[in-house]
Write a protein that holds these residues in place. Structure first.
Motif, PDB file in Angstrom:
ATOM      1  N   PRO A 190       0.802  -1.234   0.000  1.00 24.53           N
ATOM      2  CA  PRO A 190       0.000   0.000   0.000  1.00 24.53           C
ATOM      3  C   PRO A 190       0.829   1.275   0.000  1.00 24.53           C
ATOM      4  CG  PRO A 190      -0.098  -1.104   2.135  1.00 24.53           C
ATOM      5  CD  PRO A 190       0.554  -2.057   1.188  1.00 24.53           C
ATOM      6  N   TYR A 191       2.141   1.164   0.251  1.00 27.41           N
ATOM      7  CA  TYR A 191       2.981   2.358   0.182  1.00 27.41           C
ATOM      8  C   TYR A 191       3.064   2.893  -1.237  1.00 27.41           C
ATOM      9  CZ  TYR A 191       6.931   5.513   0.511  1.00 27.41           C
ATOM     10  OH  TYR A 191       7.730   6.630   0.439  1.00 27.41           O
ATOM     11  N   LEU A 192       3.115   2.007  -2.221  1.00 28.65           N
ATOM     12  CA  LEU A 192       3.217   2.439  -3.615  1.00 28.65           C
ATOM     13  C   LEU A 192       1.855   2.589  -4.280  1.00 28.65           C
ATOM     14  CD1 LEU A 192       6.256   0.315  -4.878  1.00 28.65           C
ATOM     15  CD2 LEU A 192       6.256   2.667  -4.010  1.00 28.65           C
ATOM     16  N   ILE A 193       0.947   1.643  -4.047  1.00 23.70           N
ATOM     17  CA  ILE A 193      -0.376   1.667  -4.685  1.00 23.70           C
ATOM     18  C   ILE A 193      -1.425   1.252  -3.661  1.00 23.70           C
ATOM     19  CG2 ILE A 193      -1.851   0.714  -6.509  1.00 23.70           C
ATOM     20  CD1 ILE A 193       0.640   0.075  -8.128  1.00 23.70           C
ATOM     21  N   ARG A 194      -2.535   1.996  -3.619  1.00 22.09           N
ATOM     22  CA  ARG A 194      -3.686   1.584  -2.815  1.00 22.09           C
ATOM     23  C   ARG A 194      -4.825   1.265  -3.787  1.00 22.09           C
ATOM     24  NH1 ARG A 194      -4.994   4.347   2.748  1.00 22.09           N
ATOM     25  NH2 ARG A 194      -6.301   5.662   1.442  1.00 22.09           N
ATOM     26  N   PRO A 195      -5.019   0.000  -4.133  1.00 23.41           N
ATOM     27  CA  PRO A 195      -6.003  -0.354  -5.162  1.00 23.41           C
ATOM     28  C   PRO A 195      -7.425   0.089  -4.860  1.00 23.41           C
ATOM     29  CG  PRO A 195      -4.509  -2.176  -4.758  1.00 23.41           C
ATOM     30  CD  PRO A 195      -4.231  -1.162  -3.704  1.00 23.41           C
ATOM     31  N   ILE A 196      -7.794   0.172  -3.589  1.00 27.83           N
ATOM     32  CA  ILE A 196      -9.153   0.596  -3.239  1.00 27.83           C
ATOM     33  C   ILE A 196      -9.418   2.011  -3.736  1.00 27.83           C
ATOM     34  CG2 ILE A 196     -10.674   1.150  -1.281  1.00 27.83           C
ATOM     35  CD1 ILE A 196      -9.343  -1.237   0.193  1.00 27.83           C
ATOM     36  N   ASP A 197      -8.385   2.851  -3.748  1.00 31.66           N
ATOM     37  CA  ASP A 197      -8.536   4.217  -4.257  1.00 31.66           C
ATOM     38  C   ASP A 197      -8.833   4.238  -5.754  1.00 31.66           C
ATOM     39  OD1 ASP A 197      -7.908   5.057  -1.714  1.00 31.66           O
ATOM     40  OD2 ASP A 197      -5.844   5.627  -2.195  1.00 31.66           O
ATOM     41  N   HIS A 198      -8.573   3.123  -6.435  1.00 38.32           N
ATOM     42  CA  HIS A 198      -8.747   3.051  -7.888  1.00 38.32           C
ATOM     43  C   HIS A 198      -9.862   2.090  -8.295  1.00 38.32           C
ATOM     44  CE1 HIS A 198      -5.093   5.406  -8.286  1.00 38.32           C
ATOM     45  NE2 HIS A 198      -4.492   4.568  -7.481  1.00 38.32           N
ATOM     46  N   GLY A 199     -10.695   1.669  -7.333  1.00 34.77           N
ATOM     47  CA  GLY A 199     -11.864   0.873  -7.685  1.00 34.77           C
ATOM     48  C   GLY A 199     -11.861  -0.574  -7.268  1.00 34.77           C
ATOM     49  N   ALA A 200     -10.848  -1.030  -6.539  1.00 39.44           N
ATOM     50  CA  ALA A 200     -10.839  -2.412  -6.059  1.00 39.44           C
ATOM     51  C   ALA A 200     -11.859  -2.587  -4.944  1.00 39.44           C
ATOM     52  CB  ALA A 200      -9.455  -2.802  -5.559  1.00 39.44           C
ATOM     53  N   ASP A 201     -12.489  -3.770  -4.895  1.00 39.55           N
ATOM     54  CA  ASP A 201     -13.441  -4.108  -3.830  1.00 39.55           C
ATOM     55  C   ASP A 201     -12.809  -4.991  -2.761  1.00 39.55           C
ATOM     56  OD1 ASP A 201     -15.927  -2.928  -5.044  1.00 39.55           O
ATOM     57  OD2 ASP A 201     -15.381  -4.317  -6.643  1.00 39.55           O
ATOM     58  N   GLY A 339       7.334   5.181  -6.909  1.00 43.21           N
ATOM     59  CA  GLY A 339       8.282   4.158  -7.340  1.00 43.21           C
ATOM     60  C   GLY A 339       7.563   2.999  -7.984  1.00 43.21           C
ATOM     61  N   ALA A 340       8.237   2.329  -8.916  1.00 39.70           N
ATOM     62  CA  ALA A 340       7.623   1.253  -9.696  1.00 39.70           C
ATOM     63  C   ALA A 340       7.848  -0.117  -9.091  1.00 39.70           C
ATOM     64  CB  ALA A 340       8.145   1.285 -11.132  1.00 39.70           C
ATOM     65  N   GLY A 341       8.250  -0.179  -7.844  1.00 44.21           N
ATOM     66  CA  GLY A 341       8.452  -1.454  -7.192  1.00 44.21           C
ATOM     67  C   GLY A 341       9.878  -1.942  -7.314  1.00 44.21           C
ATOM     68  N   ALA A 342      10.109  -3.147  -6.776  1.00 44.33           N
ATOM     69  CA  ALA A 342      11.473  -3.685  -6.703  1.00 44.33           C
ATOM     70  C   ALA A 342      11.631  -5.012  -7.415  1.00 44.33           C
ATOM     71  CB  ALA A 342      11.874  -3.839  -5.236  1.00 44.33           C
TER      72      ALA A 342
END
Length: 426
Positions: A190-201, A339-342
């Motif tokens: 969740p540091y890089l992406i929070r999917p719920i903010d973009h429509g994930a259930d 960041g695009a991850g590791a």
């Protein structure tokens, strides 16, 4: 602090935790117990009947695990969470609430090889059928929808290639179909992406990876976004219909926007039994406290290593969304600006043999089947994690014969580059 919403780093340290009321211990204790004493007979009956919240038996819930669940739910922006024994266990428990025998779910073709195997083979024994779609072609998700479709499953950053998935576009398809979007957020955290903010259930993680971060404890987690109406269509009787084992309670009606997390606990974890050890929960909680710091270093190092490989004469191509030349770079800027991850892959000009040889020559990188460790890791997916796929499926999933996957750790980037340089030179 009462008028201020805590920031991510503050939540990573404090969410869900309080000093122990009996001893004053600041760190969350390990409640290493199988079961819990009831106040009286009425208290016990109310717990078993879902009329009160509390602890019964560690297979169903545990105070150490509860802190972990509340912390990850806070970091992901969800309403509630359930910790389980592994990421694979999380996927089984989630889909058990959604699918009946003969039902279908759509999955992005670019997934962790273990998930591809689980979906294709293991789930057949449950009568659950996977339909594959191409995350680079949103139309393939739309065309895959049938009356039997009950969910869509994707990874935010896909394993092994580190490609970025257009969550919002696929969420639109899920909304139109009236089904929940499940996002595996393991590689992003969740540091890089929070999917719920973009429509994930629903969000799932292998806690074993970046959230735990130290390669010492298995775990998985399910986060309920609280955004899906489980009673709207009649497709999800586990949540919308009376539950005979709980005296006719309708979970959606009773628990509202955290009904799915409750269902996973009292219908999934209770009966399937993939409980997370409280000791592992403690270890993962400790790892989460440094998640923001680690992810910054992971991403900084990964970009430096990817740039080095992109310029090396033995390397045919590099798949890392943090590079400006990468096809997923714009999606990375949208969804993962920090960041695009590791985790990413690169292809060697020498093909399969060169990939296997490189892995054997690296010295600082550890050759093992994991990602998200503080240590840098390497694997040749075609001969290991994706070996069960045929050659065409390996290529489609980003694990072709010439591909090597790296999980970049938090060491000094100069040392990582030096190790790759000597191995490529050899």
């Amino acid at each position: 602090m009462s008028d201020r919403l805590p920031g991510f780093s503050t939540l990573a340290v404090h969410a869900g935790a309080q000093p122990d009321p009996t001893t004053g211990a600041r760190a969350t204790p390990i409640y290493q117990t199988t079961s819990f004493v009831f106040n009286d007979a009425d208290h016990a009956a109310s717990l078993f009947g879902l009329q009160a919240f509390g602890n019964i038996y560690t297979r169903i819930g545990n105070p150490t695990n509860a802190v972990l669940e509340e912390r990850v739910a806070a970091l992901e922006g969800g309403t509630a969470a359930l910790a389980v024994a592994s990421g694979h266990a999380a996927q089984v428990v989630v889909l058990q609430q959604l699918l009946q025998p003969g039902d279908e779910f759509i999955a992005a073709r670019k997934l962790y090889g273990g998930s591809i195997n689980q979906f294709t083979h293991a789930f057949k024994s449950f009568g659950w059928n996977v339909v594959w779609a191409d995350p680079d072609d949103i139309g393939s998700f739309e065309s895959a929808v049938t009356p039997r479709t009950k969910a869509i499953f994707i990874e935010s950053i896909a394993n092994p290639a580190g490609s970025i998935t257009d969550i919002e576009a696929i969420s639109t398809v899920a909304r139109k179909a009236g089904v929940p979007l499940i996002v595996d957020n393991t590689l992003a955290s969740p540091y890089l992406i929070r999917p719920i903010d973009h429509g994930a259930d629903i969000v799932v993680h292998s806690l074993t990876k970046f959230l735990g971060g130290h390669g010492n404890s298995l775990g998985g987690i399910i986060v309920d976004a609280g955004t899906f109406d489980w009673s709207a269509s009649g497709k999800y009787p586990m949540l919308s219909e009376p539950r005979p084992e709980y005296h006719g309670i309708r979970l959606q009606e009773t628990f509202g926007n955290f009904a799915f997390a409750i269902a996973c606990r009292v219908l999934g974890l209770r009966d399937l039994g993939p409980a997370l050890s409280p000791f592992n929960a403690f270890m993962i909680l400790t790892g989460i406290e440094t998640l923001p710091l680690r992810m910054q270093r992971h991403c900084e190092n990964a970009k430096a290593v990817a740039e080095f490989l992109a310029g090396h004469p033995a390397v045919a191509s590099v798949s890392y969304a943090g590079l400006a030349s990468d096809k997923y770079h714009q999606l990375a800027r949208k969804y993962a600006p920090k960041g695009a991850g590791a985790v990413f892959t690169f292809s060697l000009k020498g093909g399969y043999d060169a990939g296997v040889s490189l892995v054997s020559k690296l010295q600082l990188f550890s050759h093992l089947a994991n990602v998200g460790d503080t240590r840098s890791l390497v694997i040749h997916p075609a001969s290991t994690t994706h070996s069960q796929l045929d050659d065409a499926a390996k290529v489609k999933s980003g694990a072709g014969p010439d591909v090597v996957r790296l999980s970049i750790g938090i060491e000094d980037k100069e040392d990582l580059i030096a190790d790759l340089e000597q191995a490529l030179g050899a």
